[in-house]
Design an enzyme around this catalytic site. Structure first.
Site: not given
Ligand code: F6P
Length: 392
Positions: A118, A141, A145
């Site tokens: 998003d 993603t 969601d």
């Molecule tokens: O893509 C979403 C997600 O998987 C969330 O569930 C998680 O909080 C986040 O990515 C973590 O992302 P990063 O550690 O890459 O910042």
């Protein structure tokens, strides 16, 4: 004059990104178009000018459809409207959006396929206002969601990884008569926890949509004890929180990144269980394992469909939009649809209800209760096969 399209991948990666890239490139090559991959979201253009792209010719996208990650690289610290620029010895959020648009023009880019969440879609909308070429956004993603689309690629793979992990934890939990608390991804939505919890045979599933009562969790484990089940599996989404409590963070957001880093809820749940039941507990945080590795077949197929659809929309339509899955069909919907409220698990969700029917505890008082708003499935009478019909 031949068309030049650009592809980029932004935000957290998801298994299937390379399949989308490949599908966009191959289906564009058939049409005689040139395809460029912008490296690391928009960072390639900002830091390396017109050299920050990869020529996505046939050989560049050969044999990548089954690979995890993204050959273009990604970032969630690359927002051109608040890009980290070293100024007077420190990083300062700086608006470099006009630079990005200018470099796209220099490269002769006619359309952009922006694969992201998003945040990436919202960014694309802002860049369009700055004069960026037409955008076709492809939602991505593992959390499943995103608004505007019914499903996202990467989710099935993440669920498969988490389910396998839960299965492995079962055997060691049973051997030691322990409670294993598994933390899975899911910031605002509990889809991964719900699906992997049910598929993996968890006893307790805690999701952001249902603030939990640690007492209800402990009582569930005690009821299992009383039935001679001396181990339990608890699956908790990273964004879950106790009723009246807060989400738990390892690191807070900063000027360049929208969200802080979630983490720590499994520890909290494990300690609550240990204190309330006297059971030995252990925690496992699956973290980025869920984002890594090869996409499962369903994610590959979905990603390839989305990528080819993006190219088709570029060929046949003139407006920007989001390539969305609606009731199994792929449609081009307005970009705004991809930036609305995130799609969380509704409390009358069918799979959630299945969990309740199976006696799973969701941390509230409703264990094993049938949700009154869900009618029993309709009885469908099948007509007898016609004589001589083939394939009935
Ligand atoms: O893509 C979403 C997600 O998987 C969330 O569930 C998680 O909080 C986040 O990515 C973590 O992302 P990063 O550690 O890459 O910042």
């Amino acid at each position: 004059m031949t068309r030049t399209i650009a592809v980029n991948t932004g935000g957290g990666d998801a298994p299937g990104l390379n399949a989308v890239i490949r599908a966009v490139a191959v289906s564009a090559h058939w049409r005689g178009w040139r395809v460029l991959g912008i490296l690391h979201g928009y960072r390639g253009l900002i830091e390396h000018g017109t050299d920050g792209v990869l020529e996505l010719d046939r050989s560049a996208v050969r044999g990548i459809g089954h690979l995890g990650g993204t050959i273009l690289g990604s970032t969630n610290r690359g927002d051109p409207f608040r890009y980290p620029v070293m100024t007077d010895g420190k990083l300062v959020p700086t608006d470099v959006s006009e630079l990005v648009v200018r470099r796209m023009r220099e490269l002769g880019i006619d359309d952009v396929v922006a694969i992201g969440g998003d945040g990436s879609t919202a960014l694309a909308m802002k860049l369009l206002e700055r004069g960026m070429p037409r955008v076709v956004a492809v939602p991505k993603t593992i959390d499943n969601d995103l608004p505007g689309t019914d499903v996202t690629f990467g989710f099935d793979t993440a669920v498969a990884t988490a389910t396998e992990a839960i299965g492995r934890l079962h055997t060691t939990a049973a051997a030691h008569e322990r409670v294993m608390v598994v933390e899975v991804m899911g910031r605002t939505a509990g889809w991964i926890a719900l699906y992997a919890g049910i598929a993996g045979g968890a006893d307790v599933v805690l999701i952001p949509e249902i603030p939990f009562d640690p007492r209800a969790v402990a009582e569930k484990i005690q009821r299992r004890e009383a039935r001679g089940r001396h181990f339990s599996i608890v699956v908790v989404a990273e964004g879950a929180r106790p009723a009246g409590g807060e989400m738990r963070y390892r690191a807070s957001a900063d000027a360049f990144k929208e969200h802080g880093q979630l983490g720590g809820i499994a520890e909290y749940v494990a300690q609550e269980i240990a204190t309330r039941t006297g059971k030995e507990t252990r925690t496992v945080v699956l973290g980025h394992l869920q984002r890594g590795g090869s996409p499962v077949a369903s994610d590959r197929v979905l990603a390839l469909r989305l990528g080819c659809a993006a190219t088709r929309f570029i060929a046949e339509r003139s407006e920007s939009g989001l390539v969305a899955v609606r009731r199994g069909e792929i449609e081009l919907v307005p970009l705004e649809e991809g930036t609305r409220r995130l799609r969380t698990v509704p409390l009358d969700d069918r799979v959630l209800q299945t969990g309740r029917d199976l006696g799973l505890c969701f941390g509230d008082e409703n264990e094993g209760t049938f949700h009154p708003s869900i009618p029993a499935p309709p009885f469908v009478e099948l007509s007898p096969p016609k004589s001589g019909a083939v394939g009935q």
